[in-house]
Design a protein around this motif. Sequence first.
Motif, PDB file in Angstrom:
ATOM      1  N   GLN A 218      -0.323  11.289   0.156  1.00 13.38           N
ATOM      2  CA  GLN A 218       0.104  12.561   0.719  1.00 13.38           C
ATOM      3  C   GLN A 218      -1.131  13.322   1.180  1.00 13.38           C
ATOM      4  O   GLN A 218      -2.195  13.230   0.575  1.00 13.38           O
ATOM      5  CB  GLN A 218       0.869  13.369  -0.333  1.00 13.38           C
ATOM      6  CG  GLN A 218       2.166  12.717  -0.777  1.00 13.38           C
ATOM      7  CD  GLN A 218       3.157  12.594   0.374  1.00 13.38           C
ATOM      8  OE1 GLN A 218       3.245  13.485   1.214  1.00 13.38           O
ATOM      9  NE2 GLN A 218       3.885  11.503   0.410  1.00 13.38           N
TER      10      GLN A 218
ATOM     11  N   PRO B 166       0.832  -1.202   0.000  1.00 13.67           N
ATOM     12  CA  PRO B 166       0.000   0.000   0.000  1.00 13.67           C
ATOM     13  C   PRO B 166       0.870   1.257   0.000  1.00 13.67           C
ATOM     14  O   PRO B 166       1.938   1.304   0.605  1.00 13.67           O
ATOM     15  CB  PRO B 166      -0.803  -0.113   1.294  1.00 13.67           C
ATOM     16  CG  PRO B 166      -0.034  -1.026   2.154  1.00 13.67           C
ATOM     17  CD  PRO B 166       0.725  -1.948   1.248  1.00 13.67           C
ATOM     18  N   ILE B 167       0.409   2.256  -0.713  1.00 10.16           N
ATOM     19  CA  ILE B 167       1.138   3.522  -0.799  1.00 10.16           C
ATOM     20  C   ILE B 167       0.447   4.522   0.101  1.00 10.16           C
ATOM     21  O   ILE B 167      -0.773   4.691   0.037  1.00 10.16           O
ATOM     22  CB  ILE B 167       1.154   4.031  -2.257  1.00 10.16           C
ATOM     23  CG1 ILE B 167       1.845   2.995  -3.139  1.00 10.16           C
ATOM     24  CG2 ILE B 167       1.830   5.377  -2.345  1.00 10.16           C
ATOM     25  CD1 ILE B 167       1.710   3.300  -4.595  1.00 10.16           C
ATOM     26  N   MET B 168       1.236   5.170   0.952  1.00  7.44           N
ATOM     27  CA  MET B 168       0.678   6.159   1.873  1.00  7.44           C
ATOM     28  C   MET B 168       0.378   7.423   1.085  1.00  7.44           C
ATOM     29  O   MET B 168       1.290   8.045   0.530  1.00  7.44           O
ATOM     30  CB  MET B 168       1.684   6.436   2.992  1.00  7.44           C
ATOM     31  CG  MET B 168       1.174   7.359   4.034  1.00  7.44           C
ATOM     32  SD  MET B 168      -0.112   6.526   4.961  1.00  7.44           S
ATOM     33  CE  MET B 168      -0.534   7.789   6.104  1.00  7.44           C
TER      34      MET B 168
END
Length: 104
Positions: free
Chosen positions: A11, A7-9
């Motif tokens: 912004q 998973p990509i956090m």
Amino acid sequence: MFQPKIPIMPQPSGLVTPPAVVQPTTITPGTPAPAPAAATPSTRPVLQLTPGTAVALVGAGTAVALVVGTVLVSLLLAVAVTSASVAVCAVVLRSLIASDAKRH
């Protein structure tokens, strides 16, 4: 399909407020604590045990104990009868299989 996906956090979007700074408070010694408020009397009725009520409670407790004991003993008896019948069936099947094997 079976590749793990990390998973990509994301912004933060929009306005971001900086964390607030907490200022320490000063404590002055010798300040008396406020007096606690007077306790209000309880409006619940007081339970009074009379000899008749005590006998009724003991009788009800005895009846509950007898019913629970009867149920538990009957469950234990059911398990014992079932296991005995399964054991008898196993012995009969074993003897039938052994007698069938001797004939051939």
